[in-house]
Design a protein around this motif. Structure first.
Motif, mmCIF file in Angstrom:
data_model
loop_
_atom_site.group_PDB
_atom_site.id
_atom_site.type_symbol
_atom_site.label_atom_id
_atom_site.label_comp_id
_atom_site.label_asym_id
_atom_site.label_seq_id
_atom_site.Cartn_x
_atom_site.Cartn_y
_atom_site.Cartn_z
ATOM 1 N N ASP A 112 11.933 -60.826 3.299
ATOM 2 C CA ASP A 112 11.351 -61.010 2.048
ATOM 3 C C ASP A 112 12.077 -62.241 1.608
ATOM 4 N N ASP A 113 12.281 -63.205 2.176
ATOM 5 C CA ASP A 113 12.741 -64.541 1.695
ATOM 6 C C ASP A 113 12.155 -65.739 1.945
ATOM 7 N N THR A 161 10.165 -66.230 4.556
ATOM 8 C CA THR A 161 9.791 -66.612 5.990
ATOM 9 C C THR A 161 8.318 -66.798 6.459
ATOM 10 N N GLN A 162 7.415 -65.953 5.966
ATOM 11 C CA GLN A 162 6.258 -66.120 6.170
ATOM 12 C C GLN A 162 5.512 -67.526 5.804
ATOM 13 N N GLN A 163 5.931 -68.139 4.477
ATOM 14 C CA GLN A 163 5.568 -69.391 3.955
ATOM 15 C C GLN A 163 6.077 -70.358 5.149
ATOM 16 N N VAL A 164 7.410 -70.439 5.426
ATOM 17 C CA VAL A 164 8.105 -71.267 6.235
ATOM 18 C C VAL A 164 7.084 -71.291 7.565
ATOM 19 N N ILE A 165 6.922 -70.345 8.014
ATOM 20 C CA ILE A 165 6.168 -70.361 9.283
ATOM 21 C C ILE A 165 4.568 -70.935 9.241
ATOM 22 N N GLN A 167 22.626 -80.484 6.371
ATOM 23 C CA GLN A 167 22.033 -80.830 7.405
ATOM 24 C C GLN A 167 21.619 -80.029 8.443
ATOM 25 N N GLY A 168 22.426 -78.831 8.384
ATOM 26 C CA GLY A 168 21.874 -77.852 9.246
ATOM 27 C C GLY A 168 23.103 -77.297 10.051
ATOM 28 N N ASN A 212 15.155 -62.350 7.298
ATOM 29 C CA ASN A 212 15.475 -63.334 6.293
ATOM 30 C C ASN A 212 16.267 -64.347 6.762
ATOM 31 N N GLN A 213 15.458 -65.025 7.650
ATOM 32 C CA GLN A 213 16.200 -66.117 8.271
ATOM 33 C C GLN A 213 15.327 -67.571 7.865
ATOM 34 N N ALA A 214 14.605 -67.586 6.761
ATOM 35 C CA ALA A 214 13.636 -68.440 6.392
ATOM 36 C C ALA A 214 14.615 -69.838 6.408
ATOM 37 N N SER A 215 15.840 -69.929 5.877
ATOM 38 C CA SER A 215 16.479 -71.167 5.772
ATOM 39 C C SER A 215 16.729 -71.810 7.188
ATOM 40 N N ALA A 216 16.850 -71.015 8.321
ATOM 41 C CA ALA A 216 17.181 -71.538 9.434
ATOM 42 C C ALA A 216 15.964 -72.003 10.553
ATOM 43 N N LEU A 217 15.031 -71.586 10.264
ATOM 44 C CA LEU A 217 13.614 -71.601 11.057
ATOM 45 C C LEU A 217 13.480 -73.240 11.186
#
Length: 586
Positions: A341-342, A344-348, A446-447, A313-318
């Motif tokens: 389940d956040d 992540t797969q879609q971001v990748i 901004q990260g 669950n690190q989608a927001s950091a990727l």
């Protein structure tokens, strides 16, 4: 008329007599198969034995499942091959590919204590259904499905069905009903040259140490795990450490690696014997598949620099982590997803579409970071000269280059490339600075590289970039660095030249997710009342995710804006100030 009757009798006679001939032919083929199969196996050095699995968890009482036909399956011929019971969910390994459009339910069967018959009208009353928690592609031939834990008095032998299907007629059921306990089992295996590398939970080997491999054997079998009545191959282990055992391959598999698809692999401990003295193999869901099925077709030589990480669950950091380090020269990414389940797969998928060369590997095995990194090192070895093993909240920074006004593109790749021709240096170690919330109460817009600017003064444990072809055969790794083969050594880079900004203590809403579960094998989950003084924990925190007073002001001893200034000077849009990972405003 009589001639016609005679012809019809002859036809009937031929049809009746042709069936025995057909059966005889089939019987001959089956007999020949049994003769050829032992010859195939007997070409290697091994022991041929009939060994039965002794699962840690079984359904002792009579279940309605046994009264329902096991021959039915879902449309598309999906079949539950294995079930693994975790502390908070049940994992199903399913043959074939499951599409996201499929609406699946987990089907739970009531446990009965009698052996009486069950009428068709009663069957639906003895089962309950629940939507699956997640569906994912696991390897080239299997999918994984997560189900909630079974309710009280319901069997863990869970089946699957598509919504709208009759539950007991269209459920996906394996031929066996064993449920493996996560405490002790073989969960993964991969080919590596003339050896098999096997990953197992519950070996009880000393952490951070190389172990004696002579106590172990690898067991290769073609049969079903619950009815292993076929021929079994046994080979010696040649290396062992933590959760990883390496064994020689039987000669038959070495000579025909492309025919090794789907062979189940387990481990046998020399001291683990049954009442009659037979060896007891560990329960296993691991199957061998030729590694070339996972590799992309190579159109060029090796990448100079790759990166591997394991996350939950690190989608927001990727986006920030990958885009920033791609600018520093990372060319290839291996992301081991530990049940996210956040999104992540879609971001990748989006990052890979944008050309960042990211691949995601579903890794459902909890608290196995070290083993996952060993697996990744094997996977990356044929593609990469160097591989960095670090987390998505860790960012490389070059203070000396920044002070000198030098630009940053490909700095990291250029540094490691300087040592690619070295005959001795195979690991580059970098220490970390741990940053705190820096006075913030909400995630920085901004990260992390721009938002968090206050840290602890002392540096902490290091992270590593390694040459995967120079690792010790045990693949032993601790805190993101590996044991090297004899003759190779590591290089410590001074923190004035290169350091990692570790954004370890972020705003509370982000930080508290670490209480759910730690991914490292030998790190205690924070909800457990153990090792509360560990450096992995935040000082002063208890076992509950309760925000301490003044959290936003903690872990702040030195104001350090170096990486923030470096990022803004090199990556911010001159007109708008936007950074590459900023999400576009719709």
């Amino acid at each position: 008329m009589m001639d016609s009757d005679k012809r019809q009798k002859r036809k009937r006679s031929y049809r009746l007599n042709s069936r025995p001939h057909l059966l005889s032919l089939r019987l001959l083929v089956v007999c020949l198969s049994f003769l050829v199969l032992p010859l195939f196996f007997s070409s290697g050095r091994f022991l041929i034995r009939t060994v039965y699995f002794h699962p840690l968890l079984s359904v002792s009482s009579f279940s309605v499942l046994s009264k329902i036909s096991l021959g039915d399956s879902l449309r598309g011929k999906l079949r539950v091959e294995d079930r693994v019971l975790f502390p908070d969910h049940l994992l199903l390994l399913v043959s074939g590919k499951i599409y996201q459009a499929d609406k699946l339910d987990c089907v739970y069967y009531k446990v009965l204590n009698d052996s009486g018959g069950v009428s068709e009208e009663s069957k639906d009353k003895l089962l309950i259904r629940h939507g699956v928690l997640s569906v994912d592609e696991y390897d080239a031939f299997r999918s994984i499905v997560s189900c909630p834990l079974p309710p009280l008095n319901y069997s863990a032998t869970v089946a699957l069905r598509r919504r709208g299907d009759n539950a007991h007629r269209n459920s996906s059921l394996s031929t066996g009903r064993t449920v493996h306990s996560w405490d002790r089992m073989v969960y993964e295996a991969t080919l590596d040259g003339e050896t098999a590398v096997v990953f197992a939970k519950g070996l009880n080997l000393r952490p951070h140490r190389v172990s004696n491999p002579t106590r172990f054997r690898c067991r290769f079998g073609l049969g079903n795990r619950d009815k292993d009545e076929g021929f079994v191959l046994m080979t010696e282990a040649v290396a062992a450490a933590q959760e990883v055992v390496r064994c020689t391959l039987p000669r038959s598999i070495r000579n025909n690696p492309y025919k090794a698809q789907g062979i189940r692999v387990s481990l046998v401990h020399a001291g683990d014997r049954g009442a009659r003295g037979e060896l007891n193999p560990m329960p296993s869901v691991a199957k061998l598949y030729n590694s070339k099925f996972y590799m992309k077709k190579k159109k060029r030589g090796k990448y100079e620099l790759c990166a591997c990480t394991m996350l939950w669950n690190q989608a927001s950091a990727l986006r920030e982590w990958i885009m920033y380090h791609a600018w520093l020269g990372v060319e290839r990414w291996f992301v081991y997803d530990n049940n996210s389940d956040d999104g992540t797969q879609q971001v990748i998928r989006e990052l890979d579409f944008l050309g960042y060369n990211v691949s995601r590997h579903a890794w459902p095995w909890i608290k196995t970071q070290e083993a996952g990194f060993s697996h990744c090192a094997l996977r990356a070895r044929n593609e990469c000269n160097w591989v960095g093993f670090f987390d998505v909240d860790e960012f490389y920074y070059f203070p000396r280059h920044h002070r000198s006004g030098l630009l940053g593109p490909n700095l990291l790749r250029s540094l490691v490339a300087n040592y690619s021709s070295s005959r001795t240096i195979a690991e580059i170690r970098t220490v970390c600075h741990s940053f705190g919330p820096s006075g913030l109460s909400s995630p920085p817009s901004q990260g992390v590289t721009v938002g968090y600017t206050c840290r602890l003064q002392s540096s902490e444990r290091h992270k590593s970039i390694v040459r995967p072809d120079s690792l010790n055969e045990t693949l032993l790794n601790v805190v993101h660095h590996f044991q090297l083969r004899k003759g190779f050594r590591y290089l410590n880079v001074h923190e004035n030249s290169m350091i990692i900004n570790h954004y370890k203590y972020q705003v509370w809403d982000t930080f508290r997710t670490k209480f759910f579960r730690r991914v490292a094998t030998y790190v205690v989950d924070w909800k457990e009342n153990q090792n509360q003084g560990s450096k992995d924990r935040a000082p002063g925190l208890g076992t509950e995710a309760i925000e301490p007073p003044n959290w936003r002001l903690r872990f702040c001893e030195v104001w350090d804006t170096g990486l923030r200034d470096f990022v803004l000077a090199n990556l911010a849009d001159p007109a708008t100030g936007a950074l590459p990972w900023d999400k576009p405003v719709l």
